[in-house]
Write a protein that holds these residues in place. Structure first.
Motif, short mmCIF file in Angstrom:
data_model
loop_
_atom_site.label_atom_id
_atom_site.label_comp_id
_atom_site.label_asym_id
_atom_site.label_seq_id
_atom_site.Cartn_x
_atom_site.Cartn_y
_atom_site.Cartn_z
N ALA A 430 0.85 -1.19 0.00
CA ALA A 430 0.00 0.00 0.00
C ALA A 430 0.88 1.23 0.00
N VAL A 431 0.55 2.19 -0.85
CA VAL A 431 1.29 3.45 -0.94
C VAL A 431 0.30 4.59 -0.68
N ILE A 432 0.65 5.46 0.26
CA ILE A 432 -0.12 6.67 0.53
C ILE A 432 0.81 7.85 0.32
N GLY A 433 0.46 8.75 -0.58
CA GLY A 433 1.32 9.89 -0.87
C GLY A 433 0.55 11.20 -0.91
N PHE A 434 1.22 12.27 -0.48
CA PHE A 434 0.61 13.61 -0.46
C PHE A 434 1.63 14.62 -0.98
#
Length: 936
Positions: A430-434
């Protein structure tokens, strides 16, 4: 590959889980999801290891990648666009201070950037919603190597991988401390660059941790300090030169009133200027080229920026067959773009597209010497002035400052299990990017306040102060300036959520080897937004207009890949393998699509590998392309309908005069383009866009002789690859210069309808909304040669070379009847900047002995021509580097000079950069650097 010492046939790692493989096992190769022998890969992959990155002396990964012969350049910190040409016509905004990679000249949005085989959040610089990863958001010291797949692979990696894939592999294991400090500067004493990196690794029995931080500060190189950029055109020495180019918004003002074009004899401070219509007396005289403003020395050649960031990479063995991996990356960037003092244009021919075009200057304004100047609004007298133009020097230079934060967190599990006699591998991530960006712009003008300050003095109450725009430089007082100007504040954001699961292994054995497979699923959510300053969004800005935009989409995708070994170690078939993959994707906005690829690798003998592949691809419309609001780009192009010496109109080429008259140019020949070669192009997104599709044909071969490795060489190989890529339904605007030409020369109805003119014939805008324009076609040949000797009494020597022979690059646009194809091979285009040389090549000769090392890198760019036939000569850059290691190689000293021959870029008349193409050539000047590195 030339410039880099890494082998063109080198092991690749497509995702973090794949880095943990036992000795002797096949591994993941970029361009495939199946573990295999890296010497038998069926796609051309170039690897840049850590030593190759350090060898360049550059502090930006994008700058390194843009030197690849297969790269077309792309956005980088040499591009200083914010206040100069407005928003580029791709819906993504200026992207000031960021950097990306463009393979095969197909645009950075068609090159997919991965980090450890997984997607990374797109960048932003508070000017739009880009569809590309900002490579400056990835700390350089976390990179172990970079793998560049120079072929489209949408079936394996999904949307955006039409031109190729850049896979950035991060450090998953390190022992102890690694640190470096580098300082570099140009010989002219500017562009100072500081680059500091430190990382530390802990290797436990079941735990690996690597963490680090980096800091990079790049100072500016100003156009005023380079000879090539003293005037708007190369070789120009005065604004009176016939070539023109200087701005019609001068320091003393330009006043097109009552049929006259006037300027001041000298600044008039503190009083109303005196207007004598005969010009025999008074403060005004005829406007001439001598009064124009030279804006060129007020820009950046290299934009200043400051970046710092950190990362942590953790691997924890939960059991002998299951691993937990966690990675976090953070970066912060402060950067700046700068342009000359604001050119303020008001009046019916100003071409702003907002309130500034409708301002009536009242006779009661205490500084107005002309009486009421009517803009011809409904209910007002007919227009009696065309424009008032004023260079707003009192507000200082236009300065755009970006403040950008980027965060990405990745977590995943991976492992293996046995099925019969075969081992299968699985992973789930899982990748979460901002990305959050803010930009402030100083010196903008509030059109509503300006209209009030120029209108009836009785309405100028409260904070309003009547403003003097008629007195020239210095006539606007601080209190007047404070009322009409404001600091524009914009913001943009991007968000990525990406969830993937993969399974691979061997199904069963054939006589030639095991049949391998890979399957996987991906769910992705992306969102982007752009929020301009409320004053700007209300249409009251004197600079580039902008409107809010926001959009999002989701995708659900499944893929499968199969590798079948057909023959092995038989006459003329040392090996023959077939590989195929298919991917089905469903996008919430653009529907479903299925892509596929098929490839074959054949070794007739052990030392020769031949390969071929065919792949289809797709690219879903990006958020900015779909939802980007209309904005303006100021294209540095000429209107063929202007009646000046040498113009098509003056020479009446074909039916130009009749076509121009039909398009709104006055038939009496009075129209002359006044804006110094910049025309407003209206750009914007389009929610009706269809996905792009592509077809890629590739075949080539590698020769790596065993006899040489057994003898004098530790490495010897030659690789040649031919590629042919066609992109259909390409998302782009019709080129504005092409629109003008087709209207003027052939009267094409579609082109003429896209051009809006004022009653006096001036172009107020050219419609260039994004659309599915037709197709893009490119083909060429890549050549890579590598040679390295075995250790001798005088050290080891290496020679590497790589080159790209571009055979075709063309774009096809719709016309009123059929299509029009433009061939760009061997040319340079000025808007946006891009050159298409027939050949680009790099070569590196290196030597190492004991603690000493040295290298020389040559970079060659073939000549290109501008649209008018002007030749940009071929260019050769030379870079040298010398290194010394001591204390058992724990401490390293490196000194280098880039552009050691002090080669200037070829001068370019049509380029939007300061008289050169910043996507292709270096900043003028020698750049020297000193680096100290330490390993514990």
């Amino acid at each position: 590959m030339l410039l880099f010492t890494a082998s063109p046939i080198q092991a690749q790692t497509a995702s973090a889980p794949a880095t943990a493989t036992a000795d002797g096992e096949d591994i993941i190769v970029t361009g495939s999801r199946i573990r295999r022998d890296p010497l038998n890969q069926d796609s051309p992959v170039t690897t840049l290891d850590r030593a190759a990155l350090d060898q360049t002396g550059l502090s930006s990964i994008a700058d390194i990648l843009q030197r690849l012969p297969s790269a077309a350049g792309g956005l980088n910190t040499k591009v200083n666009n914010s206040g100069n040409i407005g928003n580029p016509p791709d819906g993504g905004g200026v992207g000031a201070g960021s950097a990306n990679i463009d393979l095969r000249y197909l645009g950075a949005k068609r090159t997919l950037v991965l980090v450890d085989g997984l997607r990374f959040v797109n960048g932003a610089s508070a000017s739009g919603i880009p569809s590309t990863v900002d490579l400056n958001t990835i700390p350089a010291n976390m990179i172990e190597r970079i793998e560049v797949l120079q072929s489209g692979q949408s079936p394996l990696y999904g949307s955006d991988a039409l031109a190729g894939v850049v896979n950035i592999i991060t450090k998953s294991s390190q022992k102890g401390l690694q640190a470096s400090a580098q300082f570099g500067t140009f010989r002219q004493g500017d562009g100072h660059t500081q680059d500091y990196n430190a990382s530390y690794g802990i290797n436990g029995a079941t735990t690996n941790i690597v963490f680090g931080a980096s800091y990079v500060k790049q100072e500016a190189v100003r156009t005023s300090n380079r000879a090539i950029s003293q005037f708007p055109n190369p070789g120009q020495t005065s604004c009176t030169d016939p070539i023109g180019g200087c701005s019609s918004a001068p320091l003393l003002g330009r006043y097109d009133v009552n049929g006259q074009s006037l300027t001041l004899r000298a600044p008039v401070i503190g009083r109303r200027p005196v207007y004598d219509p005969t010009l025999a007396t008074g403060d005004f005289t005829n406007f001439t080229s001598a009064a124009r403003f030279n804006f060129s020395p007020f820009n950046y050649f290299l934009t200043p920026s400051e970046r710092y960031g950190g990362f942590v990479n953790i691997k924890q063995e939960l059991s002998s067959s299951v691993n937990l991996r966690v990675k976090a990356v953070y970066s912060h960037r402060t950067s700046q773009n700068q342009a000359a003092f604001l050119p303020l244009f008001i009046g019916p021919d100003a071409g702003n597209g907002n309130l500034l075009d409708t301002i009536t200057i009242d006779a009661s304004n205490p500084y107005n010497p002309f009486g009421t100047l009517s803009a011809g609004n409904p209910g007002d007298p007919p227009a009696n002035y065309s424009t008032v133009r004023r260079r707003l020097v009192e507000a200082g230079q236009r300065t755009y400052t970006q403040d950008v934060n980027t965060m990405s967190i990745t977590g995943g599990l991976d492992g293996s299990f046995t099925v019969g006699a075969h081992k299968w591998y699985w992973d789930a991530s899982a990748v979460i990017g901002f990305n959050d960006a803010k930009q402030s712009f100083t010196g903008n003008v509030n059109a509503a306040n300006l209209a009030r300050a120029l209108g009836p003095v009785s309405n100028c109450t409260g904070a309003c102060v009547p403003v003097n725009i008629f007195g020239g430089a210095g006539s606007i007082t601080p209190d007047q300036l404070a009322y009409i100007t404001y600091t524009e504040r914009n913001r943009s954001a991007q968000e990525l959520q990406d969830y993937t699961a993969n399974l691979s292994g061997d199904l069963f054995e054939l006589p030639a080897g095991p049949v391998g497979f890979a399957v996987g699923y991906e769910h992705r959510y992306q969102k982007g937004s752009f929020d301009p300053d409320p004053i700007t969004a209300a249409g009251l800005s004197s600079d580039i207009p902008s409107l809010p935009a926001v959009g999002s989409y989701t995708s659900n995708e499944v893929y499968g890949e199969l590798r079948v070994p057909v023959l092995k170690q038989t006459p003329f078939f040392y090996s023959l393998d077939l590989d195929g993959a298919v991917r089905h994707a469903n996008f919430s906005r653009s529907g479903s699509t299925t892509t596929y690829t098929g490839s074959a690798t054949w070794k007739p003998v052990r030392d020769v590998l031949l390969r071929g592949s065919y792949a289809t691809g797709f690219r879903a419309p990006a958020i900015g392309e779909s939802f980007g609001a209309a904005s303006r780009a100021d294209a540095p192009i000429d209107d063929p309908c202007t009646n000046v010496a040498g113009s098509p109109y003056r020479n009446n080429v074909g039916s130009v005069r009749a076509n121009c008259t039909a398009n709104g140019v006055p038939a009496n020949g009075s129209y002359q383009e006044p804006n110094g070669g910049q025309l407003g192009v209206l750009t914007g997104g389009n929610q009706n866009l269809r996905p792009e599709t592509s077809k890629t044909l590739l075949f080539g071969g590698v020769y790596s002789p065993t006899w040489a490795r057994r003898g004098f060489a530790s490495q010897l190989s030659l690789e040649v690859n031919y590629y042919d890529i066609k992109v259909d339904n390409a998302i782009a605007p019709v080129d504005a210069s092409l629109t003008l030409s087709r209207c003027a020369f052939s009267g094409d109805p579609l082109s003429c309808a896209a051009i809006t003119r004022t009653p006096n014939g001036l172009i107020s805008r050219i419609n260039a909304q994004l659309q599915n324009i037709g197709s893009i076609r490119t083909r060429g040949i890549d050549v890579i040669a590598t040679f390295r000797t075995k250790k001798t009494t005088v050290g080891t020597f290496g020679l590497t070379g790589s080159g790209n022979f571009l055979m075709k690059y063309s774009e096809t646009f719709p016309a009123a009847v059929g299509f029009t194809t433009t061939n760009y091979l061997g040319t340079t285009r000025g808007f946006p900047d891009q050159s298409y040389p027939r050949f680009k090549g790099n070569g590196t000769l290196d030597w190492a002995m004991d603690s000493f090392s040295a290298s020389f890198t040559g970079r060659y760019i073939d000549a290109v021509r501008e649209a008018d036939g002007t030749k940009l000569k071929s260019t050769f850059y030379g870079d040298v580097q010398i290194g010394y290691a001591l204390f058992d190689r724990k401490l390293g000293l490196t000194v280098g000079v880039n552009n050691v021959f002090n080669q200037d870029p070829p001068a370019c008349f049509s380029c939007t950069g300061p008289n050169y193409d910043p996507t292709t050539y270096d900043v003028p000047g020698q750049f020297g650097y000193l680096r100290i590195s330490y390993k514990m």
